[in-house]
Design a protein around this motif. Structure first.
Motif, mmCIF file in Angstrom:
data_model
loop_
_atom_site.group_PDB
_atom_site.id
_atom_site.type_symbol
_atom_site.label_atom_id
_atom_site.label_comp_id
_atom_site.label_asym_id
_atom_site.label_seq_id
_atom_site.Cartn_x
_atom_site.Cartn_y
_atom_site.Cartn_z
ATOM 1 N N GLY A 126 8.117 -38.787 -27.973
ATOM 2 C CA GLY A 126 8.663 -40.090 -27.597
ATOM 3 C C GLY A 126 9.460 -39.927 -26.313
ATOM 4 O O GLY A 126 9.699 -38.801 -25.841
ATOM 5 N N LEU A 127 9.882 -41.057 -25.752
ATOM 6 C CA LEU A 127 10.729 -40.939 -24.552
ATOM 7 C C LEU A 127 12.072 -40.329 -24.912
ATOM 8 O O LEU A 127 12.706 -39.673 -24.090
ATOM 9 N N ASP A 128 12.491 -40.530 -26.150
ATOM 10 C CA ASP A 128 13.735 -39.879 -26.578
ATOM 11 C C ASP A 128 13.618 -38.369 -26.354
ATOM 12 O O ASP A 128 14.547 -37.725 -25.873
ATOM 13 N N PHE A 135 13.750 -37.534 -22.608
ATOM 14 C CA PHE A 135 15.123 -37.544 -22.068
ATOM 15 C C PHE A 135 15.858 -36.254 -22.458
ATOM 16 O O PHE A 135 16.605 -35.688 -21.657
ATOM 17 N N PHE A 166 19.576 -49.204 -22.715
ATOM 18 C CA PHE A 166 19.124 -48.375 -23.829
ATOM 19 C C PHE A 166 20.120 -47.239 -24.074
ATOM 20 O O PHE A 166 20.495 -46.516 -23.146
ATOM 21 N N ALA A 169 9.482 -48.203 -20.084
ATOM 22 C CA ALA A 169 8.965 -48.363 -21.450
ATOM 23 C C ALA A 169 8.298 -49.730 -21.640
ATOM 24 O O ALA A 169 7.344 -49.860 -22.410
ATOM 25 N N LYS A 201 5.388 -48.839 -27.394
ATOM 26 C CA LYS A 201 5.507 -50.283 -27.206
ATOM 27 C C LYS A 201 4.125 -50.936 -27.111
ATOM 28 O O LYS A 201 3.541 -51.241 -28.122
HETATM 29 C C1 LIG Z 1 13.982 -48.638 -22.702
HETATM 30 C C2 LIG Z 1 13.519 -47.697 -23.740
HETATM 31 N N1 LIG Z 1 13.238 -46.440 -23.393
HETATM 32 C C3 LIG Z 1 12.810 -45.559 -24.297
HETATM 33 C C4 LIG Z 1 12.665 -45.905 -25.625
HETATM 34 C C5 LIG Z 1 12.289 -44.853 -26.604
HETATM 35 O O1 LIG Z 1 10.945 -44.812 -26.747
HETATM 36 P P1 LIG Z 1 10.241 -43.738 -27.638
HETATM 37 O O2 LIG Z 1 9.815 -44.438 -28.888
HETATM 38 O O3 LIG Z 1 9.095 -43.290 -26.788
HETATM 39 O O4 LIG Z 1 11.205 -42.623 -27.921
HETATM 40 C C6 LIG Z 1 12.946 -47.197 -26.034
HETATM 41 C C7 LIG Z 1 12.797 -47.564 -27.448
HETATM 42 O O5 LIG Z 1 13.126 -48.626 -27.892
HETATM 43 C C8 LIG Z 1 13.400 -48.109 -25.070
HETATM 44 O O6 LIG Z 1 13.731 -49.356 -25.403
#
Ligand SMILES: Cc1ncc(COP(=O)(O)O)c(C=O)c1O
Length: 366
Positions: free
Chosen positions: A92-94, A97, A118, A195, A225
């Protein structure tokens, strides 16, 4: 076990930045028969072609697979007209990061992000031991690009700019992004979180074409998303191959499962699903905006698959929606708990949410 050892012993073991860290709280979930409108997921069902790809990959689940997700990176790279070396995947983007924090942040560094944005950006800064710096929002709750420029110091190592911004829905044009990139030092890594960019309409567009001009630009995308794969946990960063090379050193080799990668590969090919998801989100957010106009509830213009509304009794409305099986996100800004972020799901879900809100607020049918 809970009472066997003293809490102060464990507190002493934890890194100082972890001791008082407040973990992400997704908010309460309704019981049965629920509508989830609190996490900006895609509420369309996972398509059969994805399930088939997953099953095929699962059959080889005894193997680690190719750790860097090369096949997936090749497909993502082709989508953006980049080379696979310019792409890094994460959980995930989490997860992306976290990798960026591990690779680039040190305790003396400052990390800039919007005051209402976020939450993971602040978390990334804190858990890296760096200092989080929130840049005030404009009065209309959009991210203030000029404010980002003014807030930068010689300690600013990373900037997180969310475009479109979660949770306010505002978006910045590329000229604003460019202005920040031109003003910030090249030693500042500029993370442009896209995102929600697939839901944005002109003049708002992706910053991918800027990658060739700015070595410090990192663009982040997620499969959570528009692709509808939030539970698979897959996101990626696109940047200059040399920057990706250093970021990837801080990546856990097998952090993306082969099953998630297979799902994402199939999702990239499913262009009809993407087209429909975009169309639904754009159409539905407009309908929801019109609905809130009709019952005179303040809302903010949105380029995402969600809408932010403002109410005096936001908590009460959130709680009552929950009792009726609907989860929305309650947000506080400058100490005021006045905001609800509502994801635009499928039309029947949205109409159900609208009916319930209208009833709770005691408004007449518009
Ligand atoms: C702006 C933004 N970036 C990143 C994420 C995290 O995404 P991921 O599910 O890929 O960790 C979200 C999740 O809601 C988000 O709103």
């Amino acid at each position: 076990l809970a009472e066997k050892f003293s809490e102060s012993y464990f507190r002493g073991l934890a890194r100082p930045c972890v001791r008082d860290f407040k973990e992400y709280d997704a908010g309460p979930m309704p019981g049965e028969q629920f509508v989830l409108a609190s996490a900006n997921e895609n509420s369309a069902e996972v398509p059969r072609c994805i399930l088939e790809a997953v099953l095929k990959a699962a059959a080889e689940g005894n193997r680690y697979g190719e750790g860097s997700c090369l096949k997936l990176r090749e497909r993502i790279a082709a989508l953006h007209g980049l080379e696979p070396e310019a792409i890094m995947t994460g959980t995930g983007l989490d997860g992306v990061f976290t990798i960026l924090g591990r690779a680039f942040l040190e305790p003396d560094d400052e990390v800039l992000f919007g005051e209402m944005t976020f939450s993971a950006y602040r978390d990334t800064a804190i858990l890296s031991g760096a200092s989080p710096v929130a840049v005030p929002m404009r009065d209309n709750l959009s991210l203030d690009s000029g404010g980002f420029i003014r807030a930068a110091t010689d300690r600013t190592k990373m900037v997180f700019f969310c475009n479109p911004n979660n949770p306010t829905g505002s978006a910045a044009e590329l000229s604003e992004i460019r202005e920040m990139l031109d003003s910030l030092p090249k030693e500042t890594i500029f993370v442009l979180d896209e995102a929600y960019i697939d839901f944005a309409e002109p003049p708002y567009e992706s910053g991918i074409p800027l990658l060739g001009e700015y070595p410090n630009l990192v663009i982040c995308r997620t499969f959570s998303k528009i692709y509808g794969l939030a539970g698979f946990r897959l996101g990626y960063a696109a940047a200059a191959p040399e920057l990706i090379k250093y970021a990837a050193k801080a990546r856990e080799v097998y952090c993306v499962s082969a099953i998630a990668a297979a799902a994402a590969e199939a999702a990239l090919a499913n262009t009809e699903f993407l087209r429909k998801s975009r169309e639904t989100a754009i159409g539905e957010r407009a309908k929801m905006a019109a609905f809130f106009d009709g019952i005179e509830v303040k809302h903010y213009p949105t380029q995402g698959n969600f809408i932010l509304i403002e109410l005096d009794n936001a908590r009460e409305v959130r709680d009552r929606l929950l009792k009726h099986g609907i989860a929305v996100r309650l947000l506080t800004f400058r100490g005021k708990e006045r905001y609800l972020r509502i994801s635009a799901g499928q039309p029947p879900e949205n109409r159900f949410i609208e009916r319930e809100i209208r009833d709770i607020l005691g408004k007449k049918k518009g």
